[in-house]
Structure formats: C-alpha cells, structure tokens
Design an enzyme around this catalytic site. Structure first.
Site, PDB file in Angstrom:
ATOM      1  N   ASP A 203      -7.234  -2.560  14.497  1.00 13.81           N
ATOM      2  CA  ASP A 203      -8.635  -2.868  14.186  1.00 13.81           C
ATOM      3  C   ASP A 203      -8.757  -4.105  13.297  1.00 13.81           C
ATOM      4  O   ASP A 203      -9.823  -4.388  12.759  1.00 13.81           O
ATOM      5  CB  ASP A 203      -9.308  -1.656  13.514  1.00 13.81           C
ATOM      6  CG  ASP A 203      -8.618  -1.249  12.209  1.00 13.81           C
ATOM      7  OD1 ASP A 203      -7.653  -1.925  11.789  1.00 13.81           O
ATOM      8  OD2 ASP A 203      -9.045  -0.247  11.595  1.00 13.81           O
TER       9      ASP A 203
ATOM     10  N   GLU B  42      -9.497  -1.714   5.506  1.00 13.70           N
ATOM     11  CA  GLU B  42     -10.116  -1.402   6.794  1.00 13.70           C
ATOM     12  C   GLU B  42     -11.350  -2.283   7.017  1.00 13.70           C
ATOM     13  O   GLU B  42     -11.868  -2.884   6.077  1.00 13.70           O
ATOM     14  CB  GLU B  42     -10.525   0.083   6.801  1.00 13.70           C
ATOM     15  CG  GLU B  42      -9.354   1.061   6.709  1.00 13.70           C
ATOM     16  CD  GLU B  42      -8.573   1.185   8.015  1.00 13.70           C
ATOM     17  OE1 GLU B  42      -8.588   0.253   8.836  1.00 13.70           O
ATOM     18  OE2 GLU B  42      -7.922   2.239   8.203  1.00 13.70           O
TER      19      GLU B  42
ATOM     20  N   ASP C 179       0.820  -1.218   0.000  1.00 13.92           N
ATOM     21  CA  ASP C 179       0.000   0.000   0.000  1.00 13.92           C
ATOM     22  C   ASP C 179       0.852   1.266   0.000  1.00 13.92           C
ATOM     23  O   ASP C 179       2.080   1.213   0.161  1.00 13.92           O
ATOM     24  CB  ASP C 179      -0.948   0.007   1.213  1.00 13.92           C
ATOM     25  CG  ASP C 179      -0.261  -0.432   2.507  1.00 13.92           C
ATOM     26  OD1 ASP C 179       0.988  -0.379   2.569  1.00 13.92           O
ATOM     27  OD2 ASP C 179      -0.950  -0.817   3.449  1.00 13.92           O
TER      28      ASP C 179
ATOM     29  N   HIS D 185      -7.066  -4.635  10.446  1.00 15.00           N
ATOM     30  CA  HIS D 185      -6.853  -4.444   9.004  1.00 15.00           C
ATOM     31  C   HIS D 185      -5.545  -5.083   8.541  1.00 15.00           C
ATOM     32  O   HIS D 185      -4.595  -5.219   9.320  1.00 15.00           O
ATOM     33  CB  HIS D 185      -6.947  -2.962   8.596  1.00 15.00           C
ATOM     34  CG  HIS D 185      -5.799  -2.088   8.983  1.00 15.00           C
ATOM     35  ND1 HIS D 185      -5.908  -1.035   9.857  1.00 15.00           N
ATOM     36  CD2 HIS D 185      -4.504  -2.083   8.583  1.00 15.00           C
ATOM     37  CE1 HIS D 185      -4.738  -0.433   9.980  1.00 15.00           C
ATOM     38  NE2 HIS D 185      -3.870  -1.049   9.212  1.00 15.00           N
TER      39      HIS D 185
HETATM   40  C1  GLP Z   1      -0.401   0.297   8.446  1.00 13.09           C
HETATM   41  C2  GLP Z   1      -0.042  -0.545   7.241  1.00 13.09           C
HETATM   42  C3  GLP Z   1      -0.258  -2.017   7.517  1.00 13.09           C
HETATM   43  C4  GLP Z   1       0.377  -2.390   8.839  1.00 13.09           C
HETATM   44  C5  GLP Z   1      -0.291  -1.622   9.945  1.00 13.09           C
HETATM   45  C6  GLP Z   1       0.255  -1.945  11.319  1.00 13.09           C
HETATM   46  O1  GLP Z   1      -1.732   0.617   8.511  1.00 13.09           O
HETATM   47  N1  GLP Z   1      -0.778  -0.169   6.101  1.00 13.09           N
HETATM   48  O2  GLP Z   1       0.302  -2.774   6.459  1.00 13.09           O
HETATM   49  O3  GLP Z   1       0.238  -3.780   9.054  1.00 13.09           O
HETATM   50  O4  GLP Z   1      -0.062  -0.240   9.691  1.00 13.09           O
HETATM   51  O5  GLP Z   1       1.404  -1.211  11.533  1.00 13.09           O
HETATM   52  P1  GLP Z   1       2.408  -1.364  12.733  1.00 13.09           P
HETATM   53  O6  GLP Z   1       3.265  -2.515  12.383  1.00 13.09           O
HETATM   54  O7  GLP Z   1       3.159  -0.077  12.763  1.00 13.09           O
HETATM   55  O8  GLP Z   1       1.601  -1.601  13.955  1.00 13.09           O
END
Ligand code: GLP
Length: 263
Positions: free
Chosen positions: A136, A143, A67, A138
């Site tokens: 959440d 989402e 993404d 995702h």
């Molecule tokens: C973002 C990314 C996800 C990732 C999530 C959790 O939203 N788009 O791919 O898994 O954050 O991030 P973190 O590893 O910083 O908790």
C-alpha cells in the site's frame, strides 16, 4: 531520485550490499537505519557473506531499526528484534550494544518514542537508511494517511498490512494491530536513503511513489522530497513504471560517469 532497474531480486541484493558495505568501509562508525521484511533478507545474506570474507567490519556501526510490533517481547519468534538478530546482527559481527530497535513492550510509549528520536539525534543522525515498501506504499509502518512530517510514534496497522505480514505468523489473528515506528519526518532526516522493492506485488506501489504525486496516501512518495534517494528495483516491481526506459538510460550514463577514469 536515482531509479535503478536490475535484472532480478538477487541483483538488487548484491547492489544493495555493495552500497551498504561501501558506506561502512568509508566510515566504519557509520549510523545505519535498518529494515525488516522479506525484501532485505537477501541483502542481509550478502552482507553476512562479505563479513565472513573479511571485506567489511560492522563492529563499530550503530544501527537503528525502523519499527517493531507492539506487544511482542524482544525474544518473541516474530519480533523484529529476533529477525535482526537471526538474520544480521548475530551473523555479521555487529556490536549489540549499538543496535537499537523501538521497544514494543515499553511501559510508557510516548517516552519510549521520544527517547528513540533522541538516541538517533545523539548518534549524529542516520547516514544511510535502508527501506522496503509495503504493497500500500507504506515505509516502516507509516500507513497511508500518515503525516509526512511524522516522528516516532504508535501506528495502527491496516488490514492489508496485517494480511501481507500474516505469512510470518501462524494466522492473521496473531499479527499485532499496533506498531511503534519511526516517522516519515524521521526517515527524511537521514543523509541518504536506499529503498529496495522486488516482485510483482510491489509494482503498483512503486509506480505510485515514484511517478505519482507526493501524498500522505502513498507514504513512500515523501521520498520525492529527499535529495539523495536510490531506489533499487527488479524487473517485476518496475513493471508498471511509465518512464522505465528513461531511468535505464539515465542509469547507463551515470554508471559510465562513475567508472570513467578521472582526468
Ligand atoms: C513491513 C515493514 C516494512 C517493510 C514492509 C514490506 O510492514 N514494517 O518496513 O518494508 O513490511 O515487507 P516485505 O519486504 O516483506 O514485502
């Protein structure tokens, strides 16, 4: 789903790096799906170390990131493109011509999304997809409420995701409201999936996606429908799992089978 509970975040990173390196050693032309966020950072550091120690060669790998924020140019400090270059591509000998991310500044997003899907297909599909998970539930930026069959598209970020990710920006107001993300259907098309979760803030999402029903309300629960998923957890993120003892037992048997001499 193979649920592996490890001692701490460092052990998760080591094991993840081991799995990724084995994939690339077995097939130097592997197609990797890569993730951003705080969780995979330690894994990327391990990959860089293994590259520096000449244990693995990423030069023939093709990679697709999950993404990107809409509106951030590639060279923006907080773009996922910058993140990948700073933390992995530029340090582990990746061929930048083979490293793809969705374009957050495309003129025609619909065409850019279709093109991204086509590129993944043309590469032969993703051999190993690395994932983190949002608080959440995702995955990528899919989402809650995302179609479980979704493909690459524009997705509006929830307030929760924006405030979770605000730590990388000066303030929550600077976190873009839109993202361009591969879909859950895109992720499920990967041959193998490796999801990492660490820290207490992920315990609820981890419990829901592993032990709850498959539901668009918890996008990661779609992984229950995939035959080759490994989930690496530290003790904190595994803290709410009801069947944690069973997963540990299964893992012990699995490791014994994998390390026992073949007759
Ligand atoms: C973002 C990314 C996800 C990732 C999530 C959790 O939203 N788009 O791919 O898994 O954050 O991030 P973190 O590893 O910083 O908790």
């Amino acid at each position: 789903m193979r649920v592996v509970i490890l001692e701490d975040a460092a052990a998760v990173a080591q094991r993840a790096a081991e799995i990724i390196c084995r994939q690339v050693q077995d097939n130097p032309q592997s197609v990797l799906g890569l993730a951003t966020g705080g969780t995979p950072l330690a894994t990327y550091r391990c990959l860089v170390q293994r590259y520096e120690a000449d244990e693995v060669d990423f030069s023939q790998v093709t990679s697709f990131n999950l993404d990107e924020y809409v509106g951030l140019p590639k060279d923006h400090e907080q773009s996922y493109s910058t993140f990948m270059h700073q933390n992995l591509f530029g340090k582990a000998g990746f061929d930048l011509n083979k490293c793809f991310l969705p374009d957050g500044t495309a003129e025609n997003f619909e065409a850019a999304c279709d093109d991204y899907e086509r590129r993944i297909d043309d590469s032969g599909g993703i051999d190993l997809q690395l994932l983190g998970i949002g608080t959440d539930g995702h995955i990528a930026f899919n989402e809650p409420g995302s179609s479980l069959a979704s493909r690459t598209r524009i997705k509006t970020l929830t307030e929760r995701t924006r405030s979770d990710n605000a730590r990388f920006f000066d303030s929550v107001d600077q976190v873009p409201k839109l993202s361009i993300t591969v879909g859950i259907g895109t992720i499920l098309d990967s041959d193998r999936i490796l999801l990492l979760a660490t820290g207490k803030s992920k315990a609820s999402a981890v419990r829901s996606f592993i032990e709850g029903p498959v539901s668009a309300n918890v996008p990661a629960s779609a992984l229950q429908m995939h035959p080759k998923v490994t989930v690496l957890l530290d003790e904190d993120s595994a803290g709410w799992l009801v069947r944690a003892d069973y997963y540990r037992e299964v893992e012990q048997v699995q490791r014994e089978l994998e390390t026992s001499p073949k007759s």
